[in-house]
Write an enzyme that holds these catalytic residues in place. Structure first.
Site, PDB file in Angstrom:
ATOM      1  N   GLU A 109     -37.885 -12.455  12.908  1.00 10.81           N
ATOM      2  CA  GLU A 109     -36.530 -12.575  13.445  1.00 10.81           C
ATOM      3  C   GLU A 109     -35.697 -13.604  12.693  1.00 10.81           C
ATOM      4  O   GLU A 109     -35.300 -14.626  13.265  1.00 10.81           O
ATOM      5  CB  GLU A 109     -36.589 -13.033  14.907  1.00 10.81           C
ATOM      6  CG  GLU A 109     -37.257 -12.071  15.817  1.00 10.81           C
ATOM      7  CD  GLU A 109     -37.546 -12.683  17.178  1.00 10.81           C
ATOM      8  OE1 GLU A 109     -37.764 -11.904  18.100  1.00 10.81           O
ATOM      9  OE2 GLU A 109     -37.563 -13.925  17.289  1.00 10.81           O
ATOM     10  N   GLY A 148     -32.648 -15.574  11.257  1.00  9.93           N
ATOM     11  CA  GLY A 148     -31.216 -15.725  11.519  1.00  9.93           C
ATOM     12  C   GLY A 148     -30.605 -16.513  10.376  1.00  9.93           C
ATOM     13  O   GLY A 148     -29.923 -16.000   9.495  1.00  9.93           O
ATOM     14  N   ARG A 200     -22.618 -29.067  13.876  1.00 10.00           N
ATOM     15  CA  ARG A 200     -24.015 -29.370  13.550  1.00 10.00           C
ATOM     16  C   ARG A 200     -24.248 -30.812  13.097  1.00 10.00           C
ATOM     17  O   ARG A 200     -25.311 -31.373  13.325  1.00 10.00           O
ATOM     18  CB  ARG A 200     -24.568 -28.374  12.519  1.00 10.00           C
ATOM     19  CG  ARG A 200     -24.609 -26.940  13.073  1.00 10.00           C
ATOM     20  CD  ARG A 200     -25.374 -25.963  12.185  1.00 10.00           C
ATOM     21  NE  ARG A 200     -26.791 -26.228  12.181  1.00 10.00           N
ATOM     22  CZ  ARG A 200     -27.452 -26.810  11.213  1.00 10.00           C
ATOM     23  NH1 ARG A 200     -26.809 -27.203  10.116  1.00 10.00           N
ATOM     24  NH2 ARG A 200     -28.732 -27.018  11.297  1.00 10.00           N
ATOM     25  N   CYS A 233     -10.068 -35.414  18.840  1.00 11.90           N
ATOM     26  CA  CYS A 233      -9.857 -36.733  19.404  1.00 11.90           C
ATOM     27  C   CYS A 233     -11.201 -37.268  19.861  1.00 11.90           C
ATOM     28  O   CYS A 233     -11.486 -37.344  21.056  1.00 11.90           O
ATOM     29  CB  CYS A 233      -8.877 -36.604  20.572  1.00 11.90           C
ATOM     30  SG  CYS A 233      -8.199 -38.166  21.022  1.00 11.90           S
TER      31      CYS A 233
HETATM   32  N1  LLP Z   1     -36.091 -16.072  17.153  1.00  9.86           N
HETATM   33  C1  LLP Z   1     -36.032 -16.923  18.184  1.00  9.86           C
HETATM   34  C2  LLP Z   1     -36.765 -16.637  19.402  1.00  9.86           C
HETATM   35  C3  LLP Z   1     -35.256 -18.090  18.078  1.00  9.86           C
HETATM   36  O1  LLP Z   1     -35.216 -18.934  19.088  1.00  9.86           O
HETATM   37  C4  LLP Z   1     -34.529 -18.350  16.895  1.00  9.86           C
HETATM   38  C5  LLP Z   1     -33.676 -19.520  16.772  1.00  9.86           C
HETATM   39  C6  LLP Z   1     -34.598 -17.399  15.857  1.00  9.86           C
HETATM   40  C7  LLP Z   1     -35.408 -16.271  16.011  1.00  9.86           C
HETATM   41  C8  LLP Z   1     -33.866 -17.556  14.572  1.00  9.86           C
HETATM   42  O2  LLP Z   1     -34.298 -18.688  13.876  1.00  9.86           O
HETATM   43  P1  LLP Z   1     -33.725 -18.979  12.400  1.00  9.86           P
HETATM   44  O3  LLP Z   1     -34.297 -17.939  11.487  1.00  9.86           O
HETATM   45  O4  LLP Z   1     -32.248 -18.917  12.483  1.00  9.86           O
HETATM   46  O5  LLP Z   1     -34.212 -20.340  12.099  1.00  9.86           O
HETATM   47  N2  LLP Z   1     -28.475 -24.278  16.623  1.00  9.86           N
HETATM   48  C9  LLP Z   1     -29.571 -24.721  15.797  1.00  9.86           C
HETATM   49  C10 LLP Z   1     -30.584 -23.624  15.588  1.00  9.86           C
HETATM   50  C11 LLP Z   1     -31.162 -23.094  16.871  1.00  9.86           C
HETATM   51  C12 LLP Z   1     -32.206 -22.054  16.623  1.00  9.86           C
HETATM   52  C13 LLP Z   1     -32.517 -21.364  17.884  1.00  9.86           C
HETATM   53  N3  LLP Z   1     -33.464 -20.308  17.755  1.00  9.86           N
HETATM   54  C14 LLP Z   1     -29.016 -25.182  14.445  1.00  9.86           C
HETATM   55  O6  LLP Z   1     -27.806 -25.154  14.267  1.00  9.86           O
HETATM   56  O7  LLP Z   1     -29.777 -25.627  13.587  1.00  9.86           O
END
Ligand code: LLP
Length: 433
Positions: free
Chosen positions: A290, A292, A330, A362
């Site tokens: 998965e 992202g 971030r 602000c």
């Molecule tokens: N699958 C699950 C169950 C997840 O919780 C996440 C990310 C992904 C896949 C995707 O992970 P990636 O490949 O994107 O690392 N807001 C934070 C990141 C939160 C990630 C949450 N879960 C940031 O800006 O670094």
């Protein structure tokens, strides 16, 4: 440059996907997110090809929409044959309204409401990734009422610390996500799920964390999951049909960050999983990953116009731009590193000064980055670029201080098009009575 889709042209302007960022900023205004669609598609293909090679044709990559969720992304994912990971009814709505086939969607979240569950089922969601026991009961009840046999995976925590930053480490036993193998809860969930007649327990899911560079983490997680599946087979005759290894591969925000060879990594995990399945007498399950961040992060950058340049002798220098924590929270949230440069003078080799790049909110904590070297004569009107902003920027953006969210421009085959319009003040007041 930090990513191969970036270059500098003869005018000294930063280019992404071969397009001049100064021209894009003139055409669409700032702040502006620019996404290179060719790069996003290439990344999808890298994942799909590597997964097929490592695990056979049943394997599939699911794009984690939380990284960047808007209709154009789901159209790309549909086109590329990807599945998606959704975490809310809002993401489901976005995917559906883009024509994404929901049977290829996996519904995550540690707290799905009854309304979420019903909405997802009514729209033909493929899978629920079930976090906990209450959720098993809720999904069973709603599926029975609707006369549906619902496919599910169980989200398990393999008990691994991925050594990333705390906010994104999710695979440890102490986590709000999933059911731990170590405590016996994963086993209880497996037994219980199999006893529920409206649920079809297809397999297991784990996600150890995000921005992970250590490939050993994925190997260890896969090994723990397979050992658990073998135990469930031996004790209860459970057959693992799908194994979802989550997302989490890291991306380069700085030149000093390591580069992950995704295909090579998947090959290594594939070889280990295939061998372990054989050793344990398990049939190779359909594997899911998965990603992202690693699909979208370095496919995008954000452009801002420099406003105030404030030098405080003996203290810091502040360069303020026309965006900030509202389009990229971030740094404020995690202290995340970014590469920052002047896009209209990307070749400037003159004297630099050390600056804190601040947003327009602000709030003192509204910073995009500290300790950035910028040309000494940085001034109002310069175009500032923050690189690698494709993941978790737009999706975490807000209207704090009633600041409209920036638009998203997509680049494909050298052509630019608007994918998300700039918010207007009227948009911001839309729900105010
Ligand atoms: N699958 C699950 C169950 C997840 O919780 C996440 C990310 C992904 C896949 C995707 O992970 P990636 O490949 O994107 O690392 N807001 C934070 C990141 C939160 C990630 C949450 N879960 C940031 O800006 O670094």
């Amino acid at each position: 440059m930090i990513c191969e889709n970036l270059s500098v042209n003869e005018k000294g302007h930063l280019c992404i996907g071969g397009r001049d960022t100064v021209e894009l900023a003139e055409k669409y205004g700032t702040p502006l997110y620019v996404f290179d669609e060719d790069r996003i598609r290439a990344r999808c293909r890298t994942y799909q090809a590597a997964l097929h090679e490592a695990f056979g044709d049943k394997a599939c990559a699911l794009y984690a929409g939380k990284a960047a969720s808007f209709r154009a992304m789901y159209r790309i994912m549909k086109d590329e044959g990807m599945g998606v990971d959704v975490v809310s009814s809002g993401e489901i709505y976005t995917a559906l309204s883009a024509g994404f086939p929901l049977e290829k969607a996996y519904f995550h979240s540690n707290n799905k409401t009854d309304a979420d569950i019903a909405y997802a089922m009514e729209n033909g969601i493929g899978y629920f990734v079930v976090d906990n026991r209450e959720e098993l009961d809720a999904i069973e009840a709603i599926a029975s009422e609707k006369g549906i046999r619902q496919k599910i995976l169980l989200r398990l925590t393999p008990g691994i610390d991925p050594h990333t930053y705390a906010a994104v480490a999710t695979g440890k036993v102490d986590s709000k996500f999933g059911s731990a193998i170590e405590t016996g809860q994963a086993e209880e969930m497996t037994v219980y799920a199999q006893s529920l007649s409206a649920l079809d327990l297809v397999g297991f899911h784990c996600h150890v964390g995000s921005q992970v560079f250590d490939s050993d983490v994925f190997l260890r997680a896969a090994a723990i999951m397979l050992n658990f599946a073998a135990k469930m087979k031996e004790k209860y005759g459970f057959v693992l049909r799908e194994l979802d290894l989550g997302g989490g591969y890291g991306v380069r925000y700085l030149d000093s960050d390591p580069e992950i060879d995704i295909a090579e990594n998947i090959r290594t995990v594939g070889a280990a999983v295939v061998a372990q399945c054989k050793a344990l007498g398990l049939e190779l399950p359909a594997v899911r990953m998965e990603p992202g961040r690693s699909i979208v992060a370095d496919a995008a950058l954000t452009l801002y116009t420099v406003g105030t340049v404030k030098r405080i002798p003996g203290y810091k220098n502040y360069v303020s731009v026309d965006g900030g924590m509202t389009d990229n929270p971030r740094y404020a949230l995690y202290g995340s590193s970014y590469t920052v440069l002047l896009a209209n003078r990307a070749n400037d080799t003159g004297k630099t000064f050390r600056a804190t790049v601040a947003g327009r909110c602000c709030e003192s904590g509204d910073l995009l980055q500290e300790n950035v070297e910028l040309p000494n004569d940085t001034h109002r009107g310069d175009l500032l670029a923050v690189l690698t902003t494709g993941a978790y920027n737009y999706s975490m953006a807000s209207n704090y201080n009633r600041i409209p969210r920036p638009p998203i421009v997509m680049l494909r085959d050298g052509e630019d098009r608007l994918a998300v319009r700039r918010e207007s003040f009227a948009d911001i007041c839309r729900n105010d009575l």
